[in-house]
Design an enzyme around this catalytic site. Structure first.
Site, PDB file in Angstrom:
ATOM      1  N   GLN A  69       0.826  -1.202   0.000  1.00 15.02           N
ATOM      2  CA  GLN A  69       0.000   0.000   0.000  1.00 15.02           C
ATOM      3  C   GLN A  69       0.863   1.255   0.000  1.00 15.02           C
ATOM      4  OE1 GLN A  69      -1.944   0.721   3.770  1.00 15.02           O
ATOM      5  NE2 GLN A  69      -3.670   1.753   2.803  1.00 15.02           N
ATOM      6  N   TYR A 103       0.491   4.686   0.307  1.00 15.98           N
ATOM      7  CA  TYR A 103      -0.310   5.861   0.683  1.00 15.98           C
ATOM      8  C   TYR A 103       0.571   6.925   1.345  1.00 15.98           C
ATOM      9  CZ  TYR A 103      -5.160   4.045   0.008  1.00 15.98           C
ATOM     10  OH  TYR A 103      -6.356   3.587  -0.499  1.00 15.98           O
ATOM     11  N   SER A 104       1.076   6.606   2.572  1.00 17.08           N
ATOM     12  CA  SER A 104       1.763   7.615   3.382  1.00 17.08           C
ATOM     13  C   SER A 104       3.055   8.110   2.747  1.00 17.08           C
ATOM     14  CB  SER A 104       2.109   7.038   4.751  1.00 17.08           C
ATOM     15  OG  SER A 104       0.976   6.480   5.344  1.00 17.08           O
ATOM     16  N   SER A 143       4.338  -1.030   4.320  1.00 10.36           N
ATOM     17  CA  SER A 143       4.499  -2.365   4.892  1.00 10.36           C
ATOM     18  C   SER A 143       4.832  -3.389   3.809  1.00 10.36           C
ATOM     19  CB  SER A 143       3.216  -2.810   5.601  1.00 10.36           C
ATOM     20  OG  SER A 143       2.983  -1.990   6.717  1.00 10.36           O
ATOM     21  N   GLU A 199      -9.577  -1.350   5.088  1.00  7.78           N
ATOM     22  CA  GLU A 199      -8.374  -1.544   5.877  1.00  7.78           C
ATOM     23  C   GLU A 199      -8.714  -1.441   7.369  1.00  7.78           C
ATOM     24  OE1 GLU A 199      -5.217   1.319   5.244  1.00  7.78           O
ATOM     25  OE2 GLU A 199      -3.850   0.189   6.531  1.00  7.78           O
ATOM     26  N   GLU A 250      -6.572   9.233  16.795  1.00  8.70           N
ATOM     27  CA  GLU A 250      -7.078  10.611  16.800  1.00  8.70           C
ATOM     28  C   GLU A 250      -7.876  10.880  15.524  1.00  8.70           C
ATOM     29  OE1 GLU A 250      -3.974   9.698  17.503  1.00  8.70           O
ATOM     30  OE2 GLU A 250      -3.844  10.209  19.626  1.00  8.70           O
TER      31      GLU A 250
END
Ligand SMILES: Cc1cc2nc3c(=O)[nH]c(=O)nc-3n(C[C@H](O)[C@H](O)[C@H](O)COP(=O)(O)OP(=O)(O)OC[C@H]3O[C@@H](n4cnc5c(N)ncnc54)[C@H](O)[C@@H]3O)c2cc1C
Lengths: 365, 386
Positions: free
Chosen positions: B131, B133-134, B166, B248, B370
């Site tokens: 993945q 994404y970040s 990951s 996810e 959060e």
């Protein structure tokens, strides 16, 4: 007054600078871990601490120390906690010195401790949970001495020590014995813990010691060592909490998401503010305990339980919040914040965790 | 007997006949998880066999349509299969980001050609996905991402960096969020699929505090991605990205059920505990764990019935991961100084401490606690200003 006096403040200033510089994570904890040091700490730093007068902080002047008290020892321990500086200070310079003082062994060992040369280790725990009221290791009288039988664990720096102070049950109750690490029948396994510190497992198989191996009389030396160790580790926990908090506080200002510092989000602000208060409370409780110990107050034992339990809980909250507020980077080995979480877990168990001390508080007679 | 009873009986018989005995023992560690993929090293013949028979039947992805390699089971049937597998102790044959994340997104947004091309290899465990994404500057603020994809006629040219990816170093393909326009933050993102073996892709492992290295920095230097590997429309990737995040989070919320170790209750350890405070903590934990289990069941049933609020996975992810972190805190408390050992044989190389540390990422990965609470406040509660 429940605050440090001027001399104690000066000591704090000196030690704060010293630890931030010489005891920094990159120079000590991470360094010794990465090279796989068998001791998990640096003997050169221990000697430097000796030269600075820190290792002899509780040692009588006649033996080369400065005969100060628990409050001063705790000042040092908070800075050790803040920098996660690995050293034998807590067990050797605090707990062992208190155990040995006034005994026939003092003369032999205290000068070396004051010089930052000698390392002592305390062998108390026998199972995974601290409970010195249930010592099963036996010291049986035999001829002119004792025979020691049983197992110990969580013996901090046990495989690096020049002197082992071993708690064992005699016919007259628990007592402390000074044992040489090379005693025959003694097996020492060096164990690495999560924070990369070392604690040994010891197994005593009919280890013979002389009658004068017993330290002092009765259980008083053990009790002194426990009180000083517990009050001291409470201060180290406050330091761990404060160090993790400071690092996080800086990160809240520095890290930007959504075009603003993450510290501008109220969800984090309130938690940081809460944590600030908790750390102040834990520090006050710890100072109170140290002062009462130094005064020889009857209330000291109670307050030591409070300090260790409270500091443990607060430090746990601090490291959890610290990692969470760092996000992904907080989970990496490259960043230092994770070391705080590991150290907290280890010293939280040392000399009994929060549950042990809360229970002791409730059950005290 | 109803049809479902029949299905249950047949399923049990089939599992009994086809699940190798070794695959009916509980997993000992993360190493026993089957991730599949081109380079996957099977732990045993039994593990390979189990993947093959389940993949062939589509039961690695029981509720995907059979034309895309799935089992074509109804929601009720899929639930029965899960129950029967649990009853017999059958291991999950395949765990992958393809199954839990990309698959559902492709089923919802992929073109017919993309579904045909990408879904069956996921179901059979042939291709392992990661993945993307970040990014260093885009974590919680995921839509702030800046990895760039330029339109070069028949392909996109991708440049930039991802982080915390990951298993990027073990994955075959990546689903990746890229910026195709700077005119709008959310409206300038596209969803691309590409082979990790493409020229210009490189990875660098990052070590976790647990000592494991399950994630990487991932770099793209002039990577060419054919246009038919764009999912949904250009600049509409955020819709796909969010949909995938829901799945996810649904998957991660399963952490609350106790992970691979099943749902054994902590109070089962009460016999070894002589500390009444710890005993109370264990009992209270079990109350929360069993209540959460019930909520998980309700959640899945609501999802299958199409009645779940789209933000419900955020509530579940938050609850499940906080619960799992608490479980491991208690496991450490139970273990005392034994559980702190890091390298000894006796401690299985520090398994308890390492697992405990790993759980701290649960409330960070897949969007932090959060962020999940913010989503619940905004989308479910619709609080002013949220
Ligand atoms: C083990 C692990 C595996 C991962 N795997 C992958 C992967 O495979 N692929 C991938 O793309 N990513 C992956 N991630 C990344 C993960 O999704 C991000 O770490 C996460 O979204 C948080 O982003 P960040 O790390 O930049 O933290 P930041 O966003 O910088 O957050 C720092 C802190 O600020 C808080 N914060 C931020 N914004 C707000 C706000 N508005 N209000 C209140 N608090 C706020 C956060 O909650 C957090 O506590 C993984 C992370 C981990 C730890």
């Amino acid at each position: 007054m429940l605050k440090l006096n001027d001399d104690q403040r000066m000591l704090q200033d000196t030690v704060r600078l010293f630890m931030a510089e010489k005891g920094a994570i990159s120079k000590q904890l991470r360094h010794w871990r990465d090279i796989g040091c068998k001791d998990g700490f640096g003997h050169s730093l221990w000697e430097e601490m000796g030269k600075l007068g820190l290792t002899g902080i509780l040692v009588p002047e006649a033996a080369g120390g400065s005969a100060l008290g628990q409050v001063e020892a705790n000042v040092v321990l908070e800075e050790i906690g803040r920098n996660l500086t690995p050293s034998p200070f807590l067990t050797t310079a605090v707990a062992a010195v208190r155990a040995l003082e006034g005994s026939a062994h003092a003369e032999k060992w205290l000068p070396g401790i004051a010089e930052g040369k000698t390392v002592a280790a305390l062998a108390i725990d026998e199972g995974p949970h601290h409970d010195p009221s249930k010592i099963t290791m036996t010291a049986t009288r035999s001829g002119n001495g004792f025979v020691l039988d049983g197992d110990k664990q969580f013996v901090v720096q046990g495989a690096s020590a020049d002197l082992l102070l071993v708690a064992a049950a005699t016919d007259d109750g628990p007592a402390l014995f000074a044992v040489a690490p090379d005693a025959s029948g003694l097996d020492i396994e060096n164990v690495t813990l999560a924070d990369s510190s070392k604690a040994a497992r010891l197994s005593f198989d009919k280890v013979e010691v002389d009658a004068d191996a017993q330290v002092g009389e009765g259980d008083a030396p053990l009790k002194r060592a426990l009180a000083a160790g517990r009050a001291g580790v409470a201060s180290e926990l406050v330091g761990v909490a404060a160090g993790a908090f400071e690092m996080t506080n800086a990160y809240l200002r520095e890290r930007k998401q959504f075009g603003q510092p993450i510290g501008s989000f109220q969800a984090l602000q309130h938690r940081a503010a809460h944590l600030y208060g908790e750390i102040e409370i834990a520090r006050a409780a710890t100072l109170k305990a140290a002062q009462l110990l130094d005064e020889g107050s009857e209330r000291a034992a109670m307050m030591v339980h409070v300090a260790k339990a409270k500091a443990g809980q607060v430090a746990r909250l601090a490291v959890q919040e610290a990692v969470q507020m760092h996000g992904g980077i907080g989970m990496t080995d490259e960043h230092d914040i994770g070391f705080y979480m590991k150290r907290q877990a280890v010293i939280d168990q040392l000399f009994g965790g929060p549950d042990f001390h809360a229970r002791a508080l409730a059950q005290r007679s | 007997m109803t049809e479902l009873d029949d299905f249950r009986a047949q399923t049990r018989a089939w599992l009994e006949a086809n699940c190798p005995p070794e695959m009916r023992k509980p997993m000992k560690s993360e190493k026993d998880i089957c991730w599949g993929g081109r380079d996957f090293t099977f732990q045993s013949d039994a593990q390979r066999e189990w993947l093959e028979v389940m993949g062939e039947r589509g039961w690695t992805v029981p509720d995907w349509p059979s034309e895309y390699g799935g089992g074509g089971l109804s929601a009720e049937e899929a639930k029965i299969l899960k129950q029967e597998m649990k009853a017999l102790g059958c291991r999950v044959p395949l765990t992958s980001f393809g199954i839990s994340m990309l698959g559902p997104a492709l089923l919802a947004f992929g073109s017919e050609e993309q579904k045909q091309r990408f879904l069956p290899p996921i179901a059979r465990g042939e291709i392992r996905w990661c993945q993307g994404y970040s990014e260093p500057g885009a974590g919680s603020d995921l839509a702030g991402l800046s990895t760039k994809a330029e339109d070069r006629g028949d392909h996109y040219l991708v440049n930039g960096q991802k982080v915390w990816t990951s298993y990027a170093d073990e994955a075959d393909w990546i689903f990746c969020l890229v910026r195709t326009s700077t005119e709008s933050k959310h409206g300038g993102i596209s969803f691309l699929l590409f082979d990790m073996a493409s020229e210009g892709v490189s990875t660098k492992p990052i070590k976790l505090i647990s000592g494991y290295s399950p994630f990487c920095e991932t770099f793209f230097d002039d990577v060419k991605v054919p246009k038919d590997q764009l999912v949904h429309e250009e600049n509409k990737g955020w819709t796909v990205a969010k949909y995938l995040l829901g799945h996810e989070r649904e998957m991660i919320s399963g952490m609350g059920l106790g992970g691979g170790k099943g749902s054994s209750l902590l109070s089962e350890a009460l016999g070894e505990v002589d500390d009444p405070l710890l005993a109370t903590d264990l009992a209270r934990f079990d109350v929360d764990a069993l209540a959460f289990q019930a909520m998980s069941e309700a959640f899945i049933d609501q999802l299958k019935a199409g009645e779940a609020h789209p933000a419900l996975p955020s509530m579940m992810k938050y609850a499940g991961t906080e619960l799992n972190k608490r479980r491991h805190e208690l496991v450490m408390a139970l273990g005392g100084s034994d559980a702190l050992e890091w390298e000894s044989d006796r401690s299985k190389e520090g398994a308890r401490a390492r697992d405990w540390l790993r759980t701290k990422a649960n409330s960070i990965e897949g969007g932090t606690s959060e962020i999940q609470l913010g989503i619940v406040a905004k989308h479910i509660l619709q609080l002013p200003g949220a």
